[in-house]
Design a protein around this motif. Sequence first.
Motif, PDB file in Angstrom:
ATOM      1  N   ILE A  80       0.862  -1.162   0.000  1.00  0.00           N
ATOM      2  CA  ILE A  80       0.000   0.000   0.000  1.00  0.00           C
ATOM      3  C   ILE A  80       0.915   1.234   0.000  1.00  0.00           C
ATOM      4  N   THR A  81       0.485   2.283  -0.657  1.00  0.00           N
ATOM      5  CA  THR A  81       1.316   3.488  -0.698  1.00  0.00           C
ATOM      6  C   THR A  81       0.571   4.638  -0.031  1.00  0.00           C
ATOM      7  N   ARG A  82       1.251   5.361   0.786  1.00  0.00           N
ATOM      8  CA  ARG A  82       0.626   6.478   1.500  1.00  0.00           C
ATOM      9  C   ARG A  82       1.528   7.708   1.419  1.00  0.00           C
ATOM     10  N   GLN A  83       0.863   8.845   1.425  1.00  0.00           N
ATOM     11  CA  GLN A  83       1.589  10.111   1.495  1.00  0.00           C
ATOM     12  C   GLN A  83       1.230  10.808   2.796  1.00  0.00           C
ATOM     13  N   MET A 125       6.242  16.513   3.089  1.00  0.00           N
ATOM     14  CA  MET A 125       5.446  15.462   2.466  1.00  0.00           C
ATOM     15  C   MET A 125       6.357  14.302   2.113  1.00  0.00           C
ATOM     16  N   ARG A 126       5.970  13.109   2.554  1.00  0.00           N
ATOM     17  CA  ARG A 126       6.774  11.922   2.262  1.00  0.00           C
ATOM     18  C   ARG A 126       5.856  10.832   1.759  1.00  0.00           C
ATOM     19  N   GLU A 127       6.410   9.921   0.985  1.00  0.00           N
ATOM     20  CA  GLU A 127       5.622   8.817   0.465  1.00  0.00           C
ATOM     21  C   GLU A 127       6.300   7.519   0.854  1.00  0.00           C
ATOM     22  N   ALA A 128       5.500   6.537   1.227  1.00  0.00           N
ATOM     23  CA  ALA A 128       6.084   5.248   1.580  1.00  0.00           C
ATOM     24  C   ALA A 128       5.179   4.136   1.086  1.00  0.00           C
ATOM     25  N   ASP A 168      -3.954   8.950   4.015  1.00  0.00           N
ATOM     26  CA  ASP A 168      -3.155   9.886   3.237  1.00  0.00           C
ATOM     27  C   ASP A 168      -3.348  11.284   3.800  1.00  0.00           C
ATOM     28  N   GLY A 169      -2.291  12.052   3.810  1.00  0.00           N
ATOM     29  CA  GLY A 169      -2.391  13.431   4.262  1.00  0.00           C
ATOM     30  C   GLY A 169      -2.262  13.589   5.762  1.00  0.00           C
TER      31      GLY A 169
END
Lengths: 836, 522
Positions: B2-5, B12-15, B69-70
């Motif tokens: 799963i990808t989240r920001q 802001m980072r994404e993983a 997210d967020g």
Amino acid sequence: MDIGRLQLGTSRLRPARPRDHSRRGIRIGPHRAGSRLPARRGSATVTVMVQRVDAVEKVTGRALFADDIVAEGMLFAVPLHAAHPHARIRVLETAPAVEVPGVVAVLTAADLPAATRLGTIVRDQYILAGDRTRYQGDVLAVVAAETEAAARAGAAAIRVDYQPLPVLTDPQAALAPGAPLIHEERGTNLIASYRVRDGDPARAFATCTEILEREYRTSWIEHAYLEPESAIVTPEPDGSVTVRGSVQLPFNARRFIAQACGLPLSRVRVIQATLGGSFGGKDETINLICARLAVLALRTRRPVKSTYSREESMRESYKRHPFLVRSRLGVDANGKMQALDIEMTADGGPYCTSSPFVIWRPTVQCTGPYVVPGVRCDTRAVYTNNPLTGAMRGFGSPQFNFACESMVDEMAHAIGLDPVEFRRRNFFTQGCRTHTGQHLDNHTVSIRQVMETALERTGWAEKYARCGRGTPGPDGRAYGIGLACCYRGVSLGAEGADFCSAIVHVQPDASVLLQVGVSENGQGLKTAMTHIAATELGLPASQIRFLDTDTSHVPDGGPTVASRGTIVGGNAVLIAVARLKEMLEPLIAERIGALPEPRDATEATAAGPPGTTAGPPATAAGPPTTGTGGEPAGYRYTGGRIHHPVTGESIALNEVVAAAAEHRLYLQAFGSWAAPRVSWDEERGRGHAYFTYVYSCNVAEVTVEAATGKVRVTRLIGAHDPGRAINPEMVRGQIYGGLLMGMGLALGEHYPVAEGIGQVGNFDRYRICRAHQAPELEALIIENPDPAGPWGAKSIGEPANELAAPAITNAIFHATGVRIRSLPLQPEEILARWQR
Amino acid sequence: MITRQWQVNGEMREATFPALKPLLHVLREELAATGPKEGCGEGECGACTVLLNGQPVTSCLAAAGQVRDGSTIWTAEGLARLPLGERIVDAFMRHGAVQCGICFPGMLATTYAFLRDEPAPDDRSTREALSGNLCRCTGYSKIVAAILDVAREREPAGSRGRVGAQPGPPAGEDPTLETLDALETLETPPSPAAPRAASAPAIDPREPAAFYAPRTLDEALALRARRPGAALLAGGSDLLVAWQAAAREPLLRGAPSRTARPAADRPAETAAAEAPCQRPVVISLSDIDALRGVAEEDGVLRIGACTSAYELCTNPSLARGAPALVAAAHALGARPIRHLATLAGNLVNASPAADLAPPLLVAGAGLLIAKAGGTRKIPLEDFYRGYKETNLGPDEIVTVVLVPALVAGEREGFRKLGTRRAQSIAKVCAAVRVRLDAGRIDAVAIALGSVAPTTVRLPRTEERLRSERPTAALWERTRQWVAEEVHPISDVRSNADYRRAMAGVLVTDLLASLVCSEHGAQ
């Protein structure tokens, strides 16, 4: 932020009278009786609050603990622990693990390249269990894989067929003839035993008017450092290995790793990572973990890391030894102790670890701080299949002190004497002889001063008078107050070779690199060493950089245990700095004039404040420097400048440093300090066991709820004579933390074991004290500078942790009339026994 | 996967990660935020505490897939750069509060939220606030002193407003970005490790799992019908403990230490979930806003099933209408746990030690249970069938807890006897609701935890008390009656005799204090 603010001059070494330092603690000057003793080693005249040099990075999350370190291409390794505490391993099939995608290597006993067994004192612990398990924490295999998940899947896939063997859970039974042997080759389950015979106990007992015989027990205590074991091992191109880990004793770890890999010590480099608590607990277990990882790293040619879960840590790591103490104490009609017959049995678990040291200390201290003419003492540690036990803050003392100070209180009660008065009649006095034949004449015997200070501060007399003594008050709670006293030998004593070194290396810009052969375990050693070096060189602490212990860059200073860090490391730093100053002296003389010839004491004193000599401190066995004994006054180092003691002329340190380069002189100095001689005669149990002692008293106040038996500790006071508090705030921190951990031995902390298996695995069941449960804590620092210590300092880490339990159980007795002889105490037991 | 920001420490980072991976591990391993530490992996030590959307949570128990997210996340690294964080760090330095230091990144997060939200901290409230953060080195004294120092240094409230007004994570901040998908079905292939399933835990949070995060109840019920036996994940404070512990140390699976937890939100389906299952299925309820919140209608409090324990503690309607429930929610754990643990999670666990059940039993609470196509209502008492057993169907979800609010003349209270007050499984816990009329006990309800296979009411004792006049003699008899009526067991935590006696003491003390507070000393 400037961490180097030295608040010089805020607090003199010898305050004339007790002074309130406002934050729940006072410091008290030298005992008058001992004031003729020589003063401290070293030259500073002040103790100050220096902020910790390593605290900001810890709080802000930047400090690198072992698990925070990663390496490119590293593998993750997990252990497979024994499912049975005592069993033959009939089948250990690792092939299914190798099949698991991601698994790179599986290490078993059969794969070990060199040593198969390791140990600090006796090499009896298996790096990996091959044909037999001996306790719940034996590791059968280590699986290294690309990810932790794959490693765990691999470990789960390993097939083991056990043939369970009888589990030895009782040390007494383990010593019975015909008991199965945990290590056949040793021919016995006895790990070690010590004895002391002094005077004629049998005859002395005959003169006694009251004799009590009692049994006291303690249980396993988990160190509960918040950081579980973690290490990462990198294979180097030259065939050596570099290890970064949560190790308390990097040099011991290095020895384990070298032996396991078959490498010379020079090819094993251990760098201590920031350590998340240890309390004696991060020695053998983490060393073995490092050794297994090192073998794997050499085999796979990749960095290998392992971080234990809390459950794995509790399963494998050693605990504090449970003790059974049988004590028989006799007193005469004057309330003077005449005879003591005491036996202690420690449950050592399946391997030796440091068990001999753990029972030796209470052997040497078996009378407590009291004069007893007739003594018979026998101590032993025994192999069992119970959880492994080893070093933990206090080293046998917390267990023994519980027995000793309970017995002293019981005896006072039996002969109708006030517990304070009974102690006063029997305390050690200046110059007295201990049961090992040592005369306590080279330091201030301050036990009485320490106790009286604690009592005065507590308001003991009034409070003792209103103890419940079995009857609860109108609120349904019974109030009680109790105390306990002890003395403690400083450093290793006759247990081991006691010496340490330091390297002071001045850089061309006059900043300084400092290395010491002992290590930072969270206690504040870095700060103490930095503080000492900074003060001696007259530099702000920010100009000194303490390098983390690296076994390839500094000589082995012996283990950072036994509350010896400050005394051995500090002395080594003082000597290194003195050497450095000797190197600088001609350069300084060229610029601001030579020092005057040696003169008598009066003139020296007139020339500058006492204790500012720059001469080298005395050698270990020799007499300490007095600072007023007719030595030449040296240059004074302060504020980054060097001052002439007579003319007052000065020069900046960095100018002198620059001049050194012109003289082709390297400003690196090595200092080595050896502790004064100690001795021990095993046969007769006689000798100068330790070169000096710390004296302590704890007072506890409790209320016990009549309806539930619940004990609430409302206040704990720790009064200690650490010689001198180099950094009083850090000393208080040690005392507060030690008191709370000491309380855990009495109540709250419980590691139940059934058939060799620990019944708790994490902090949900192993309950250490939380902020809202902590009683009011108070630290009293009584200072009688010790001639052997740096600036007069002795130690505090362990003294702080070894007395709270008996103070609490004594308070419970005075509240309820219930005498607790087995720890941890349970409200269930108090309620059942509290017959109102 | 799963990808989240997220906004981590202001950036802001994404993983990308398996949905059930604990937030702590995502922060440490994917986002290089190694400030928060893992000391226990079960929410006991607090070393992993971070601020999630402004609130302190134990990040080892927050499934990262549940973090929308967020969301904003602040760890020690970032907090230390904020003005309040700087002042806290500075105070820790000045007081020499730090020793080994490994607990401090978590301490900093907890302290930050505490000082931001608490207008007038004192020793006691500070210690309560720190009760979820263990420290083995320091004895806490200097930490508390440092925090109080920061509080004292604060300017008067009027000049600058509360500390929360400064830049940094405000309390209860809402995510600013929309979640991408309402009904996500990220079914990844079974992991390579799956063959070990027979001997391994059903769900390893580090493994990819089928993870659904529906946004509406209807979607959740539809999923539930399609995937009966899926695990329902609310706050995660219990499920993640169980899953991770099993993954961390297989030998300890089934060891007594894992059988119950106060911050429980273990669904009834655990039995199903524990069966061999190659493709663990998890339905997260945390995105369904309709399942949270408190409303009052005609004297009945309607509490959303996924309302957090923290919300229970801070809701004014509950403080008035269900004070015993509020007290129990306080006792359930320290604040970082209370932000995760949910009401229904604690109930469906059916643990005899569940803190929130006794207050609801004495209030005569009921549950609304939904499934696709209908809702049923059931008294909480009938919901429990035995030890850790409920009558929740495999296609059902508890949606609302109905609590009759206190009416005039009624009093209620909650007490817990544990080894500690917070973060503890009770040795015994008790709730009482009582009404007096003309100096006599008119109505009384008593419920106890940890004295039987389920939380229980004491009908015989209640009957005997009715119409009695409250006197010391009555309390003496009550103690006996309670002891006779309960049948506790002995276990690692306590023994049966003690529990029996304590049940009597707790109930009697509670009754006496409630009656006295209304009618003066008896």
